[in-house]
Write a protein that holds these residues in place. Structure first.
Motif, PDB file in Angstrom:
ATOM      1  N   TRP A   1     -60.287  11.761  -1.020  1.00 14.58           N
ATOM      2  CA  TRP A   1     -61.119  10.554  -1.020  1.00 14.58           C
ATOM      3  C   TRP A   1     -62.569  10.884  -1.342  1.00 14.58           C
ATOM      4  O   TRP A   1     -63.256  10.094  -1.986  1.00 14.58           O
ATOM      5  CB  TRP A   1     -61.007   9.835   0.322  1.00 14.58           C
TER       6      TRP A   1
ATOM      7  N   TYR B   1     -52.722   7.181  -0.807  1.00 17.11           N
ATOM      8  CA  TYR B   1     -52.566   5.940  -0.046  1.00 17.11           C
ATOM      9  C   TYR B   1     -51.174   5.802   0.543  1.00 17.11           C
ATOM     10  O   TYR B   1     -51.004   5.254   1.636  1.00 17.11           O
ATOM     11  CB  TYR B   1     -52.873   4.738  -0.945  1.00 17.11           C
TER      12      TYR B   1
ATOM     13  N   LEU C   1     -48.510  -1.122   0.979  1.00 23.90           N
ATOM     14  CA  LEU C   1     -49.315  -0.596  -0.123  1.00 23.90           C
ATOM     15  C   LEU C   1     -49.095  -1.400  -1.398  1.00 23.90           C
ATOM     16  O   LEU C   1     -50.053  -1.712  -2.113  1.00 23.90           O
ATOM     17  CB  LEU C   1     -48.978   0.878  -0.357  1.00 23.90           C
TER      18      LEU C   1
END
Length: 310
Positions: free
Chosen positions: A29, A244, A198
């Protein structure tokens, strides 16, 4: 990545393997925030965000089909998926657009105000997650670090547009928190899988991001090269699909308060990578501010004592 409803209610400690995975996610990230700054050089930011959701959603659908997993929610639950996608789309609309106005190191720090929005929202929305003295102290500590960061660059006097990017990335943090709180309060309780959660984010965010591109960036030119395409590819495959999916699997399996304690590592990695990759100057006062913010995030998200669960 199998999980059951009973797994979600446990309050056991996070195993070492999961902890190492969390550190890896934070590194990825941090790199994502740098890659956004790079892709902005050749692709309008909101268009890049739209491409990311579309490509990652397609990859997730292919992967889930290969594992015989369902990604679509039932019709009666589509309103939940649409709201998740709306929050997610607004988050990345502000994030990608905001990075066109600010430094990656600054944007990284403002984005990771997310745990503070979560703490405030949880106090009013989640009866078992109230603000405590340590959490409140963490908020104040992080706020003092934020003040140092804002004052760290004299460029603010020469580049007033930095404030636009700061506010946009702060708004992105707010919508990230809104997504987290909504999932924790409603969606997880309905036994949705990480694939469905997601996919809802990626699929339903597409209209939001596409509309943002059409309204704000439609006439902006493209300037594609290997570096820009590589940055977008990283965002699509490594971040939006791979990282994710792992993150949502962990949210469904482990207590979110324990997971959140790790996320303060992401801005640390982001600032370091911004300096190494983008050659952005990082003055000492910014490091001091970052340390204070990291300490505040830890206090806000510090896991409660096991005895509190009886």
């Amino acid at each position: 990545m199998e999980e059951t409803h009973s797994d979600r209610k446990t309050f056991g400690t996070i195993p070492l393997t999961a902890g190492l995975l969390l550190v890896l996610l934070c590194l990825l990230w941090g790199g994502n925030l740098v890659s956004i700054k790079i892709s902005n050089q050749g692709i309008p930011p909101i268009l890049a965000a739209t491409i990311r959701s579309g490509v990652a959603g397609g990859l997730l659908w292919i992967y889930a089909r290969g594992r015989n997993k369902e990604v679509f929610m039932l019709r009666r639950d589509l309103r939940h998926g649409a709201l998740i996608g709306l929050f997610f789309g607004l988050e990345f609309l502000f994030l990608y657009w905001g990075f066109a106005f600010t430094y990656a190191s600054r944007g990284t720090i403002f984005l990771y105000m997310h745990p503070f929005w979560v703490a405030l929202g949880a106090h009013f929305l989640l009866p078992d997650d109230r603000l405590t003295i340590p959490k409140s102290g963490g908020l104040l500590l992080a706020f003092s670090g934020l003040i140092l960061v804002v004052r760290a660059r004299s460029a603010l006097l020469l580049e007033p547009r930095l404030w636009i990017g700061d506010l946009m990335t702060l708004a992105a943090a707010f919508f990230w928190a809104a997504t987290t709180l909504y999932i924790k309060k409603i969606v997880v309780l309905r036994d949705f899988t990480p694939y469905q959660t997601l996919f809802a984010q990626l699929f339903f965010s597409l209209p939001v991001l596409a509309a943002g591109w059409a309204l704000l960036e439609r006439n902006e030119p493209l300037s594609l090269n290997g570096l820009v395409l590589g940055a977008v590819g990283y965002q699509c495959t490594v971040v939006a699909f791979f990282s994710y999916l792992i993150w949502f699997w962990m949210i469904h399996r482990f207590p979110v308060s324990r997971l959140a304690a790790f996320t303060f590592l992401a801005p640390v990695f982001g600032v370091i990578l911004s300096g190494l990759v983008l050659k952005e100057s990082i003055p000492l006062v910014l490091w001091v501010g970052l340390v204070l913010i990291g300490a505040g995030i830890y206090l806000v998200n510090r896991p409660p004592n096991v005895t509190e669960y009886g």
